[in-house]
Each structure stands twice: as C-alpha cells, then as structure tokens.
Motif scaffolding. Sequence first.
Motif, short mmCIF file in Angstrom:
data_model
loop_
_atom_site.label_atom_id
_atom_site.label_comp_id
_atom_site.label_asym_id
_atom_site.label_seq_id
_atom_site.Cartn_x
_atom_site.Cartn_y
_atom_site.Cartn_z
N ARG A 158 46.04 -82.41 72.69
CA ARG A 158 44.93 -83.25 72.18
C ARG A 158 43.99 -82.41 71.31
N GLN A 159 43.64 -81.24 71.79
CA GLN A 159 42.76 -80.34 71.05
C GLN A 159 43.44 -79.86 69.76
N ALA A 160 44.71 -79.51 69.82
CA ALA A 160 45.42 -78.96 68.66
C ALA A 160 45.60 -79.98 67.54
N LEU A 161 45.73 -81.26 67.89
CA LEU A 161 46.05 -82.28 66.89
C LEU A 161 44.89 -83.24 66.62
N ALA A 162 43.75 -83.06 67.27
CA ALA A 162 42.66 -84.03 67.23
C ALA A 162 42.17 -84.37 65.83
N ASP A 163 42.07 -83.41 64.96
CA ASP A 163 41.47 -83.65 63.65
C ASP A 163 42.50 -83.73 62.52
N SER A 192 50.12 -73.40 64.74
CA SER A 192 49.64 -72.58 63.61
C SER A 192 48.94 -73.44 62.56
N GLU A 193 48.14 -72.79 61.74
CA GLU A 193 47.46 -73.49 60.64
C GLU A 193 48.49 -74.01 59.63
N ASP A 194 49.58 -73.27 59.41
CA ASP A 194 50.63 -73.74 58.49
C ASP A 194 51.24 -75.05 58.99
N VAL A 195 51.53 -75.13 60.27
CA VAL A 195 52.11 -76.34 60.84
C VAL A 195 51.11 -77.49 60.73
N ARG A 196 49.86 -77.24 61.02
CA ARG A 196 48.82 -78.27 60.91
C ARG A 196 48.76 -78.82 59.48
N LEU A 233 51.04 -78.69 57.09
CA LEU A 233 52.28 -79.37 56.72
C LEU A 233 52.41 -80.74 57.39
N LEU A 234 51.94 -80.87 58.62
CA LEU A 234 51.96 -82.18 59.29
C LEU A 234 51.11 -83.20 58.54
N VAL A 235 49.94 -82.78 58.09
CA VAL A 235 49.07 -83.68 57.32
C VAL A 235 49.75 -84.05 56.01
N GLU A 236 50.35 -83.08 55.35
CA GLU A 236 51.07 -83.35 54.10
C GLU A 236 52.22 -84.34 54.34
N LEU A 237 52.96 -84.14 55.41
CA LEU A 237 54.07 -85.03 55.73
C LEU A 237 53.59 -86.44 56.04
N SER A 238 52.44 -86.56 56.69
CA SER A 238 51.93 -87.88 57.08
C SER A 238 51.53 -88.73 55.88
N ALA A 239 51.43 -88.12 54.71
CA ALA A 239 51.17 -88.89 53.50
C ALA A 239 52.42 -89.60 53.01
N THR A 240 53.59 -89.19 53.51
CA THR A 240 54.88 -89.73 53.07
C THR A 240 55.55 -90.62 54.10
N ARG A 257 61.41 -93.68 57.88
CA ARG A 257 60.04 -94.20 57.85
C ARG A 257 59.15 -93.53 58.90
N HIS A 258 59.79 -92.85 59.85
CA HIS A 258 59.05 -92.30 60.98
C HIS A 258 59.62 -90.93 61.35
N ALA A 259 58.75 -89.98 61.64
CA ALA A 259 59.14 -88.67 62.17
C ALA A 259 58.48 -88.49 63.52
N VAL A 260 59.28 -88.16 64.52
CA VAL A 260 58.78 -87.97 65.88
C VAL A 260 59.01 -86.52 66.28
N PHE A 261 57.94 -85.85 66.62
CA PHE A 261 57.98 -84.45 67.02
C PHE A 261 57.66 -84.32 68.51
N ASP A 262 58.36 -83.39 69.15
CA ASP A 262 57.94 -82.87 70.44
C ASP A 262 56.83 -81.86 70.13
N PHE A 263 56.03 -81.51 71.10
CA PHE A 263 54.93 -80.57 70.85
C PHE A 263 55.28 -79.15 71.30
N ASN A 264 55.33 -78.91 72.62
CA ASN A 264 55.54 -77.56 73.14
C ASN A 264 56.95 -77.06 72.87
N GLY A 265 57.03 -75.87 72.28
CA GLY A 265 58.32 -75.28 71.94
C GLY A 265 58.86 -75.77 70.61
N THR A 266 58.32 -76.88 70.11
CA THR A 266 58.77 -77.42 68.83
C THR A 266 57.71 -77.16 67.77
N LEU A 267 56.55 -77.78 67.91
CA LEU A 267 55.44 -77.55 66.99
C LEU A 267 54.56 -76.39 67.44
#
Length: 157
Positions: free
Chosen positions: A60-65, A32-36, A38-45, A15-25
């Motif tokens: 904060r800047q990378a994930l704000a929108d 990257s734009e691909d990761v951004r 895919l994260l939005v796509e995943l958040s629909a599930t 029900r939940h996915a937890v990501f680290d940021f630096n070195g992971t995402l």
Amino acid sequence: MISVQLPNGRQYEFRHAVFDFNGTLAEEGRISEDVRRLLVELSATIQVSVITADTFGLARQALADLPGVELIILEPGQDGTEKARYVQTWGSEHTVVIGNGVNDQPMFFIAGLRICVLGPEGAGACLLSLANVVVQSPVEAIKLLLQPQRLIATLRS
C-alpha cells in the motif's frame, strides 16, 4: 491497448496487465524508483493492477501515489485462485500476467500472455513451464510491454 502481431499470424491484444508484488515488482517489499516510473508509464497504455497477499505489508505504501495503478490486497486465506478470478473477470485472453510465486500459477494457467520474473527472490519452478517469457527483473518485464516489438523475437515460432 497493447497489440502484438507475430509473423505466424498470431495476434495478441492486451487491455490489462496484472502484476504480483513481492518477488515480482518488489524485493523484500520494496520497489525501485525505475519500477514505479515504468508502472505509471505503462498505465497510460493499458489497465495496470497489482494483486498481492502483501507478505511484507508494504504494498500500500509503495504504490499509494502511483496514478493509474490499482492495488488489490488479498484477504488472509485467499490464494492464487482469487488472482485467477480477477484475470477471468477482466478477460483472460486480453490479460498479461507477471509473477514469480506459486500462488501466481492459477492466473498463469488462463492468461493470454504469461511473464515470469526470475529475480533475487527466485521463482516457483511451476511458473517456468507455464511462462511464455522469463525475465530477470520487473524493469525488463515492463519494458517488454512498453516496447511490444521486443516480444516478437521471443514469441515467434
């Protein structure tokens, strides 16, 4: 929810996915734009959270929108035990964690599924023995969750 039925009868329901940021995402704090996308796509599930000490100060800047992606920046002095506390609160058996650093180890101890990203910034050796799956990039990690049948070949006994 993401559901995976293994041939041996083991059933995963996340029900939940937890990501680290630096070195992971992110590499050097940049995502990257691909990761951004895919994260939005995943958040629909599934509920998506990123928990980070934010070493480069760019999370904060990378994930704000990104709709549906929750960002939690740890306070100075907080460590991996705080990440594990969140995982436990959300239900460790129903949480998949994705990380690469030593401070991800406490959440790797308790999560239902553990994915280690062994990318350009490396990975803490302690995570390799705790991970169920090791991938080379965040794109690969997210695609495993978006297409969970990919997990069957890796996790079957």
